[in-house]
Design an enzyme around this catalytic site. Structure first.
Site, short mmCIF file in Angstrom:
data_model
loop_
_atom_site.label_atom_id
_atom_site.label_comp_id
_atom_site.label_asym_id
_atom_site.label_seq_id
_atom_site.Cartn_x
_atom_site.Cartn_y
_atom_site.Cartn_z
CE LYS A 54 34.69 44.00 45.46
NZ LYS A 54 34.49 44.01 44.00
CD GLN A 98 36.59 45.00 41.02
OE1 GLN A 98 36.10 44.35 41.93
NE2 GLN A 98 36.46 46.31 40.94
CG ASP A 121 28.91 44.17 41.64
OD1 ASP A 121 29.01 44.69 42.77
OD2 ASP A 121 29.87 44.03 40.87
#
Length: 297
Positions: A54, A98, A121
């Site tokens: 990422k 995460q 997200d």
């Protein structure tokens, strides 16, 4: 005749290229550089790899990358304090914590502490509700990637019958909402669905996201159907090695389907590409600018 193989790797590269072009335009025309903050708690090996990817791709498309690594024993209060700090930072347009988090943390509480406008997200309860009611939301990256590939391959999906296999909050449920938004007739199948093979055989579109290797057999597929395989399962191979397979028996299904995504190289590469697209979208919304065309719902 074998199915058309939908190349997710190439599609994701195209998405990243389009994001990079629009980031450059944002910088030149408005002096705005989209920023993505990624928070990693602990040292889960798979998460470490994902976070590195990422960070690298964020920089490659011209965005700012803010990486925060916390120890496994970080308190939930300290993590919340960091999230609040990022919420207030105008340079940060997207925040990603995460998962999975350590067991002593409440993942739902942490995700719901993120500013919904920065929740790239798409997991915040506000974004879940907005998506479910057909309103403007931040859309979870994997379902967004699936939708982009379906739109590219099929064009208008109105009236098509779609079956989503799997009912997770991350893929199955949001995917069903997105397909409803395309005016498909949508069924969600899962572990307790009776005669699941017959349910799947009706579908013009199959999205498999159940996490069981090769669960979907070739004879479950309607001839000519489009199959999107979200599954990433590691199974034993010859010589004691492992290999990745999807939730669909690819070799059998490709002889029946009209189009299919492979594993690896299908949906997987689209997830980070759509994360970057969501960050760009968030930056545009935060500054009252038009949303990037073709990169959101």
């Amino acid at each position: 005749m074998s199915a058309t193989i939908i190349d997710g790797k190439a599609f994701a590269a195209d998405i990243r290229g389009r994001v990079a072009e629009q980031v450059a335009t944002l910088k030149e025309a408005h002096g705005i550089t989209p920023g993505l903050a990624v928070v990693l708690v602990g040292a889960d090996p798979a998460s470490e790899v994902y976070v590195r990817s990422k960070g690298r791709m964020t920089v490659e498309v011209g965005m700012e990358s803010f990486e925060h690594r916390l120890s496994e024993d970080t308190s939930e209060a300290d993590l919340m304090a960091l999230v609040n700090k990022l919420n207030a930072d105008p340079k940060v347009h997207g925040i990603l914590v995460q998962l999975p988090l350590p067991k002593h943390m409440n993942s739902d509480a942490v995700i719901n502490a993120i500013d919904p406008a920065k929740d790239v997200d798409g997991f915040h309860i506000s974004n879940v509700g907005l998506l479910g009611t057909g309103q403007k939301a931040m859309v979870p990256c994997t379902p967004l990637g699936c939708l982009m590939m379906l739109r590219d391959h099929l064009g208008d999906m109105s009236g098509k019958e779609a079956v989503v296999i799997g009912r997770s909050n991350i893929v199955g449920k949001p995917m069903a909402h997105l397909l409803l938004g395309e005016s498909c007739t949508v069924s969600i199948a899962h572990s307790r669905t009776k005669d699941i093979a017959d349910v799947v055989r009706r579908a013009d579109i199959v999205v498999a996201a159940v996490g069981r290797p090769k669960m979907v057999k070739g004879d479950w597929i309607k001839p000519g159907a489009t199959v999107i395989d979200v599954g990433i399962n590691r199974v034993e191979a010859q010589g004691g090695k492992t290999r990745l397979v999807g939730d669909v028996d690819f070799d059998a299904a490709k002889e029946v389907a009209g189009a299919i995504t492979p594993v690896p190289g299908g949906v997987g590469p689209m997830t980070i590409a759509c994360l970057l697209a969501n960050t760009l979208t968030a930056a545009c919304r935060a500054n009252g600018l038009p949303e990037p065309e073709g990169l959101t719902v």
